[in-house]
Every structure is written in C-alpha cells, then in structure tokens.
Design a protein around this motif. Structure first.
Motif, short mmCIF file in Angstrom:
data_model
loop_
_atom_site.label_atom_id
_atom_site.label_comp_id
_atom_site.label_asym_id
_atom_site.label_seq_id
_atom_site.Cartn_x
_atom_site.Cartn_y
_atom_site.Cartn_z
N ASN A 164 11.02 -32.96 -17.22
CA ASN A 164 10.21 -33.29 -18.99
C ASN A 164 9.01 -33.41 -18.56
O ASN A 164 8.62 -33.71 -19.97
CB ASN A 164 11.62 -34.49 -19.55
CG ASN A 164 12.43 -33.36 -19.74
OD1 ASN A 164 12.48 -31.99 -19.37
ND2 ASN A 164 13.59 -33.78 -20.29
N ASP A 165 9.28 -34.87 -18.01
CA ASP A 165 7.80 -36.27 -18.13
C ASP A 165 6.56 -35.43 -17.39
O ASP A 165 5.73 -35.66 -17.51
CB ASP A 165 7.82 -37.04 -16.46
CG ASP A 165 8.89 -38.24 -17.17
OD1 ASP A 165 9.27 -38.32 -18.27
OD2 ASP A 165 9.76 -38.69 -16.57
N LYS A 166 6.97 -33.99 -16.73
CA LYS A 166 5.30 -33.62 -16.23
C LYS A 166 4.77 -32.86 -17.99
O LYS A 166 3.39 -32.57 -17.64
CB LYS A 166 6.30 -31.99 -15.48
CG LYS A 166 6.08 -32.27 -14.66
CD LYS A 166 7.29 -30.93 -13.49
CE LYS A 166 7.67 -31.09 -12.17
NZ LYS A 166 7.87 -29.65 -12.37
N VAL A 167 5.86 -32.78 -18.29
CA VAL A 167 4.97 -32.64 -20.10
C VAL A 167 4.17 -33.81 -20.50
O VAL A 167 3.52 -33.59 -21.79
CB VAL A 167 5.91 -32.05 -20.98
CG1 VAL A 167 6.55 -30.51 -20.14
CG2 VAL A 167 6.32 -32.16 -21.24
N PHE A 168 4.48 -34.43 -20.84
CA PHE A 168 4.37 -36.22 -20.89
C PHE A 168 2.89 -36.70 -20.22
O PHE A 168 3.07 -36.31 -19.49
CB PHE A 168 5.43 -36.59 -21.27
CG PHE A 168 6.59 -35.96 -21.95
CD1 PHE A 168 5.66 -35.48 -23.30
CD2 PHE A 168 7.83 -36.31 -21.48
CE1 PHE A 168 7.47 -35.92 -24.38
CE2 PHE A 168 8.72 -35.36 -22.43
CZ PHE A 168 8.23 -35.12 -23.62
N PRO A 169 2.31 -37.61 -21.10
CA PRO A 169 1.41 -37.92 -20.06
C PRO A 169 1.70 -39.38 -19.09
O PRO A 169 1.13 -39.87 -19.04
CB PRO A 169 0.18 -38.92 -21.65
CG PRO A 169 1.78 -38.72 -23.11
CD PRO A 169 1.99 -37.84 -22.84
N ALA A 170 2.58 -39.97 -19.30
CA ALA A 170 3.55 -40.68 -18.16
C ALA A 170 5.41 -40.63 -18.23
O ALA A 170 5.93 -39.85 -19.48
CB ALA A 170 3.10 -42.03 -18.87
#
Length: 172
Positions: free
Chosen positions: A98-104
C-alpha cells in the motif's frame, strides 16, 4: 482526510479479508465461564476498531450481536442479558504494498489473526464478575489457561462502573 465512516469501512474490508480463516468456528468452551464461540459471529455488526500498542501491538475489530449493538447505540448500561461482544485481534503490520502508492510510509493493516475474545452478559450466571463471562480462542480452540481467563475480569473491573466493565465505545 478520510471520514470516520470511510475509515471504518476500510478497516472492515481489511479485517474481513485477513480474518477469513476464523470464519465459521464453533470451538470448545473456555475454562471457568464455559463461553463458546457463537455461530455466525462474523456476521455481527461493527462496534469499533482499535489499535492496542505496547506488548500486544495488534489491531482489533469489535463486533456485537443485535442485543449489544442496540445497547451501544442507545447508551443502555448495564448491558442487558444476552449481549455478546466479540473482539477479533490481528497482528498490526505495515503494508509496503500500500505504501508504494503513498508519498510516505503510512499504511498499516491487519496481519495474521492472533485470537478472538468474547464477553457474554448473563447477570445471574456470571454475578461474581459483574454479569460478564469471558472466553479467548486461538484458531477456533478455547485457550485452556485459567489464569489468563481470570485476568479478564481483573482488568475490566478497573473501568468506571458506568461502562459496565466494557472497554469499547460505539463508533457511529
């Protein structure tokens, strides 16, 4: 920012997918109180979700049968006999996917299930423990540890009496 409703629905989707392994269990009775896993408990409504930090470091979905849900919504305390509250716990873990799509890094999800606990209200049967019986189950089997099950009420009794020994609050 995500609304409370969207957050609760997202949590349910995450919890529902990672908890499928606990669906439909009918395990044996817990020691002391004789609590069993209620059939169809996975169909109950959401009361709230919680993250327990510290030693447990888990994420929890708290569900209730119709009697418990009605009491939560109406603020009825003490809870009426027949109310049952289920607490489903899972490993609280980060989600690199999931973190791959968020800025952090910011996404946390329910990992493997750890246990399911039940509080069963019967003011006569469980009079010595505020009207509540307790049970904990791992992989559909009652945890046989009497000291563990005895410790349930020892914690719940520390709550303000107006809560009827229940930690959770209803999250609309």
């Amino acid at each position: 920012m995500m609304s409370k409703t969207k957050l609760a629905v997202s949590a349910l989707v995450i919890l529902g997918t990672s908890a499928a392994a606990t669906s439909g269990l009918t395990g044996d009775a817990s020691p002391i109180y004789g609590v069993k896993i209620p059939e169809e408990y996975r169909e109950w409504r959401l009361i709230t979700v919680a993250h327990e930090a510290g030693k447990n470091n888990d994420i929890r979905a708290v569900l209730g049968n119709d009697i418990a849900i009605k009491a939560f919504r109406e603020g009825t305390r003490p809870f009426p006999d027949g109310a049952i509250i289920a607490r489903l716990a899972y490993v609280y873990q980060s989600s690199p996917e999931n973190d791959k799509v968020f800025p952090a890094p910011q996404s946390f999800v329910a990992g493997d299930p750890t246990n399911v606990q039940f509080l069963v209200k019967d003011s006569k049967k469980y009079a010595d423990t505020g009207g509540w019986g307790y049970g904990q189950f791992e992989n559909g089997v009652a945890n046989p540890s009497e000291p563990l099950i005895k410790s349930c009420f020892a914690c719940h009794v520390k709550l303000d009496a107006s809560k009827d020994f229940v930690f959770s609050h209803y999250s609309p």
